[in-house]
Write an enzyme that holds these catalytic residues in place. Structure first.
Site, PDB file in Angstrom:
ATOM      1  N   ASP A 228      -3.050  -5.848 -12.790  1.00 20.32           N
ATOM      2  CA  ASP A 228      -2.626  -5.558 -14.308  1.00 20.32           C
ATOM      3  C   ASP A 228      -3.993  -4.808 -14.746  1.00 20.32           C
ATOM      4  O   ASP A 228      -5.032  -5.263 -15.175  1.00 20.32           O
ATOM      5  CB  ASP A 228      -2.522  -6.860 -15.083  1.00 20.32           C
ATOM      6  CG  ASP A 228      -1.944  -6.587 -16.509  1.00 20.32           C
ATOM      7  OD1 ASP A 228      -2.727  -5.685 -17.190  1.00 20.32           O
ATOM      8  OD2 ASP A 228      -1.004  -7.207 -16.870  1.00 20.32           O
ATOM      9  N   HIS A 229      -3.913  -3.457 -14.775  1.00 18.01           N
ATOM     10  CA  HIS A 229      -5.058  -2.606 -15.220  1.00 18.01           C
ATOM     11  C   HIS A 229      -5.858  -2.953 -16.557  1.00 18.01           C
ATOM     12  O   HIS A 229      -6.785  -2.735 -16.659  1.00 18.01           O
ATOM     13  CB  HIS A 229      -4.750  -1.108 -14.712  1.00 18.01           C
ATOM     14  CG  HIS A 229      -3.881  -0.435 -15.742  1.00 18.01           C
ATOM     15  ND1 HIS A 229      -2.829  -0.411 -15.760  1.00 18.01           N
ATOM     16  CD2 HIS A 229      -4.444   0.101 -16.801  1.00 18.01           C
ATOM     17  CE1 HIS A 229      -2.098   0.243 -16.727  1.00 18.01           C
ATOM     18  NE2 HIS A 229      -3.255   0.705 -17.324  1.00 18.01           N
TER      19      HIS A 229
ATOM     20  N   HIS B 101       0.842  -6.396 -19.713  1.00 11.85           N
ATOM     21  CA  HIS B 101      -0.189  -6.146 -20.252  1.00 11.85           C
ATOM     22  C   HIS B 101      -0.508  -6.727 -21.658  1.00 11.85           C
ATOM     23  O   HIS B 101      -1.608  -7.369 -21.895  1.00 11.85           O
ATOM     24  CB  HIS B 101      -0.292  -4.641 -20.724  1.00 11.85           C
ATOM     25  CG  HIS B 101      -0.067  -3.788 -19.423  1.00 11.85           C
ATOM     26  ND1 HIS B 101      -0.490  -4.018 -18.328  1.00 11.85           N
ATOM     27  CD2 HIS B 101       0.503  -2.581 -19.315  1.00 11.85           C
ATOM     28  CE1 HIS B 101      -0.283  -3.082 -17.215  1.00 11.85           C
ATOM     29  NE2 HIS B 101       0.497  -2.083 -17.875  1.00 11.85           N
TER      30      HIS B 101
HETATM   31  P1  NAD Z   1       4.282   7.977  -6.176  1.00 18.01           P
HETATM   32  O1  NAD Z   1       5.900   8.094  -6.246  1.00 18.01           O
HETATM   33  O2  NAD Z   1       3.565   9.077  -6.597  1.00 18.01           O
HETATM   34  O3  NAD Z   1       3.822   7.445  -4.898  1.00 18.01           O
HETATM   35  C1  NAD Z   1       4.257   6.589  -3.925  1.00 18.01           C
HETATM   36  C2  NAD Z   1       3.874   6.582  -2.338  1.00 18.01           C
HETATM   37  O4  NAD Z   1       4.453   5.846  -1.685  1.00 18.01           O
HETATM   38  C3  NAD Z   1       3.624   8.064  -1.972  1.00 18.01           C
HETATM   39  O5  NAD Z   1       2.660   8.208  -1.311  1.00 18.01           O
HETATM   40  C4  NAD Z   1       5.097   7.992  -0.920  1.00 18.01           C
HETATM   41  O6  NAD Z   1       4.726   8.906   0.295  1.00 18.01           O
HETATM   42  C5  NAD Z   1       4.750   6.522  -0.504  1.00 18.01           C
HETATM   43  N1  NAD Z   1       6.423   6.404   0.043  1.00 18.01           N
HETATM   44  C6  NAD Z   1       7.609   6.324  -0.515  1.00 18.01           C
HETATM   45  N2  NAD Z   1       8.636   6.246   0.337  1.00 18.01           N
HETATM   46  C7  NAD Z   1       7.990   5.558   1.448  1.00 18.01           C
HETATM   47  C8  NAD Z   1       8.387   5.254   2.824  1.00 18.01           C
HETATM   48  N3  NAD Z   1       9.500   5.199   3.187  1.00 18.01           N
HETATM   49  N4  NAD Z   1       7.273   5.096   3.680  1.00 18.01           N
HETATM   50  C9  NAD Z   1       6.073   5.110   3.363  1.00 18.01           C
HETATM   51  N5  NAD Z   1       5.578   5.703   2.165  1.00 18.01           N
HETATM   52  C10 NAD Z   1       6.504   5.939   1.195  1.00 18.01           C
HETATM   53  O7  NAD Z   1       4.093   6.490  -7.150  1.00 18.01           O
HETATM   54  P2  NAD Z   1       2.749   6.166  -7.923  1.00 18.01           P
HETATM   55  O8  NAD Z   1       2.846   6.836  -9.197  1.00 18.01           O
HETATM   56  O9  NAD Z   1       1.648   6.433  -6.907  1.00 18.01           O
HETATM   57  O10 NAD Z   1       2.977   4.440  -8.010  1.00 18.01           O
HETATM   58  C11 NAD Z   1       2.770   3.496  -6.795  1.00 18.01           C
HETATM   59  C12 NAD Z   1       2.926   2.294  -7.361  1.00 18.01           C
HETATM   60  O11 NAD Z   1       1.897   2.017  -8.334  1.00 18.01           O
HETATM   61  C13 NAD Z   1       3.998   1.901  -7.693  1.00 18.01           C
HETATM   62  O12 NAD Z   1       4.626   0.330  -7.835  1.00 18.01           O
HETATM   63  C14 NAD Z   1       4.096   2.175  -9.373  1.00 18.01           C
HETATM   64  O13 NAD Z   1       4.852   1.363 -10.405  1.00 18.01           O
HETATM   65  C15 NAD Z   1       2.301   1.625  -9.695  1.00 18.01           C
HETATM   66  N6  NAD Z   1       1.782   2.131 -10.670  1.00 18.01           N
HETATM   67  C16 NAD Z   1       1.491   3.455 -10.939  1.00 18.01           C
HETATM   68  C17 NAD Z   1       0.799   3.850 -11.865  1.00 18.01           C
HETATM   69  C18 NAD Z   1       0.410   5.345 -12.094  1.00 18.01           C
HETATM   70  O14 NAD Z   1      -0.516   5.588 -13.039  1.00 18.01           O
HETATM   71  N7  NAD Z   1       0.783   6.153 -11.135  1.00 18.01           N
HETATM   72  C19 NAD Z   1       0.392   2.731 -12.922  1.00 18.01           C
HETATM   73  C20 NAD Z   1       0.626   1.647 -13.030  1.00 18.01           C
HETATM   74  C21 NAD Z   1       1.380   1.149 -11.782  1.00 18.01           C
END
Ligand code: NAD
Length: 487
Positions: free
Chosen positions: A179-180, A242
């Site tokens: 939980d950042h 959060h």
């Molecule tokens: P994103 O969609 O940018 O990236 C997802 C990644 O998963 C990509 O690298 C994609 O290639 C990979 N992926 C998708 N399908 C796949 C498959 N079948 N096999 C292998 N790899 C696969 O998403 P994100 O923004 O990087 O978020 C990732 C996680 O972090 C999510 O759970 C999101 O809720 C959480 N999160 C993200 C943020 C943020 O700032 N981006 C903040 C808090 C939480």
């Protein structure tokens, strides 16, 4: 620190690019990574090691807190990075990964300690952990840890289901739920400030505190996250995780020599003591809001239902304000007001502690006196402000409030992800969400989710660029308070 292989699922994703690589780079500069450290990035598309390293380098240039200008340091850092193709559903890809990891561990002659970081959508968590288990990736004579990002479930039932499945492959001690907000430096300081300063410790209860206000305001709207956000809303995206974590971190009373177990135990106690919200009381304790068109920093912006990919009929919440009470020895009778929203007037996450007013109680006749406030500024700037009453020498010595204001200089403060990744590498789970907390948080918000679903509470529209619906002000007004710093 022990040798570690950092296995990153979702290595081509947004979170990896914006947060994880820059955090690793800053830890590298600070010499906070293990001496033997290798990263294996995983993604669906074919990518050479070189191309992967070049993507990582690009992300450092764009998002790192410290500049990635020294080519020798950057080169040293990137040499730890390898890439492997993996589709989460393809079992054979996990075998390839296992071979790569074993080869690397053997080459470096290091202990097989493996950290699996799931930077992918939550719909993949169960498949990945099951495959880690079945493929033998999780069978190691060293340690193994799983790092996952919120959301942990969509409601109480789905969170329990998810946890049940994760625990088939990892024990609770091995799961690090990020939980950042818990990684933000000011949040990490709360417990120390309270327990190591007698002046604060002495005041930290219902004898002196009138109310507490926890705010997380965002300026941005839904942005490109419509598909996700419209099913989640402010209550799931911010409040359940959060905001309740901030409440726990603020209200735990810790002994001086507290351990990880103490922190977890005390956080659970807070959640156990939170007065249950009945579904029929949601309307009087919770304000549900959605932004309408308005002006943000001089620019006109559209309302939520006019945003791309949001249905005109959407009743999703982009704002929530709630009144909570902790029924324990320390906090009984102190209202906690929590609010968070999108398209607010300014961006700020802060906690305001308003102290009781002995001046008013003693009948002192001074209209200019204000309550003492202690403010923890969490982001975007980090600081502490103490509001005191003093005398104004220019106006016949009338009372005049003054602020003792400390702000951390920008750039000196590590990012949340640096703190959290460093802790996870060391196996310190103090600032991660334990399952008990996650479950109790879902349990607490469940009546809200149901009331929203059944539409038994109103959805208040608020103009973008304000502090949310006026009903949120009423929530405090009926207790004789108001939100501080709404100007
Ligand atoms: P994103 O969609 O940018 O990236 C997802 C990644 O998963 C990509 O690298 C994609 O290639 C990979 N992926 C998708 N399908 C796949 C498959 N079948 N096999 C292998 N790899 C696969 O998403 P994100 O923004 O990087 O978020 C990732 C996680 O972090 C999510 O759970 C999101 O809720 C959480 N999160 C993200 C943020 C943020 O700032 N981006 C903040 C808090 C939480």
């Amino acid at each position: 620190m022990e040798a570690t292989t950092f296995v990153l699922f979702g290595a081509t994703g947004d979170l990896a690019k914006r947060k994880i690589y820059p955090a690793l780079f800053n830890l590298f500069i600070d010499q906070k990574l293990p001496q033997f450290f290798s990263v294996i990035g995983l993604g669906r598309r074919e990518l050479s090691n070189k191309a992967f390293q070049s993507n990582v380098e690009q992300s450092l240039r764009m998002f790192s807190r410290r500049e990635a200008t020294d080519p020798i340091i950057v080169e040293q850092f990137l040499s730890a990075f390898r890439y492997s193709v993996l589709d989460v559903g393809h079992k054979e890809d996990y075998q390839t990964l296992l071979q790569l990891i074993e080869q690397k561990e053997e080459e470096l002659q290091v202990a097989p300690n493996r950290m699996f970081y799931l930077s992918v959508g939550p719909e993949f968590f169960e498949t990945i952990t099951a495959n880690i288990h079945e493929s033998g990736l999780g069978t190691t004579s060293g340690w193994r840890r799983l790092v996952i990002e919120k959301p942990f479930g969509h409601d109480l039932q789905s969170a329990r289901e998810l946890n049940k499945n994760l625990s088939k492959a990892f024990t609770e001690e091995e799961i690090f739920r990020i939980d950042h907000y818990l990684g933000k430096p000011m949040v990490q300081k709360l417990e120390v400030l309270q327990k190591s300063n007698p002046v604060l410790k002495a005041l930290w209860d219902n004898r002196y505190i009138a109310n507490v206000q926890i705010t997380a305001n965002e300026i941005v709207g839904v942005e490109e996250r419509a598909g996700y956000y419209d099913h989640v809303g402010a209550v799931r995206d911010m409040f359940q995780n959060h905001m309740l974590q901030l409440l726990m971190m603020l209200t735990i009373h810790l002994p001086n020599n507290s351990t990880v177990d103490n922190v977890r135990y005390k956080k659970k106690l807070v959640m156990d003591s939170l007065e249950t919200l009945r579904k029929e009381d949601v309307g009087s304790h919770v304000i549900r809001g959605q932004y309408a068109a308005g002006t943000i920093q001089g620019e006109p912006v559209v309302g939520y239902t006019s945003e791309p990919n949001i249905a005109a009929t959407s009743r999703n919440d982009t704002f929530i304000a709630a009144k909570l009470q902790i029924d324990d020895y320390f906090w009984r009778g102190v209202p906690f007001y929590i609010r968070t929203g999108k398209r607010m007037k300014d961006k700020s996450t802060r906690i305001v502690i308003e102290f009781k007013e002995p001046l008013k109680q003693s009948g002192a006749n001074d209209d200019n006196a204000l309550p003492n406030l202690l403010v923890f500024e969490i982001s975007p700037n980090e600081g502490i402000v103490l509001q005191l009453n003093s005398r104004d020498p220019l106006h016949k010595g009338e009372f005049k409030p003054l602020n003792i204001d400390f702000h951390e200089s920008q750039g000196n403060v590590p990012e949340a992800y640096e703190n959290l990744i460093c802790d996870a590498l060391q196996g310190d789970s103090t600032f991660f969400a334990h399952w008990d907390e996650v479950e109790l948080s879902w349990q607490w918000v469940q009546p809200i989710l149901e009331a929203y679903e059944e539409n038994t509470v109103p959805l208040h529209l608020y103009e973008a660029g304000t502090y949310g619906p006026v009903e949120s002000d009423e929530l405090l007004k009926q207790d004789g308070y108001h939100w501080w710093f709404d100007e």
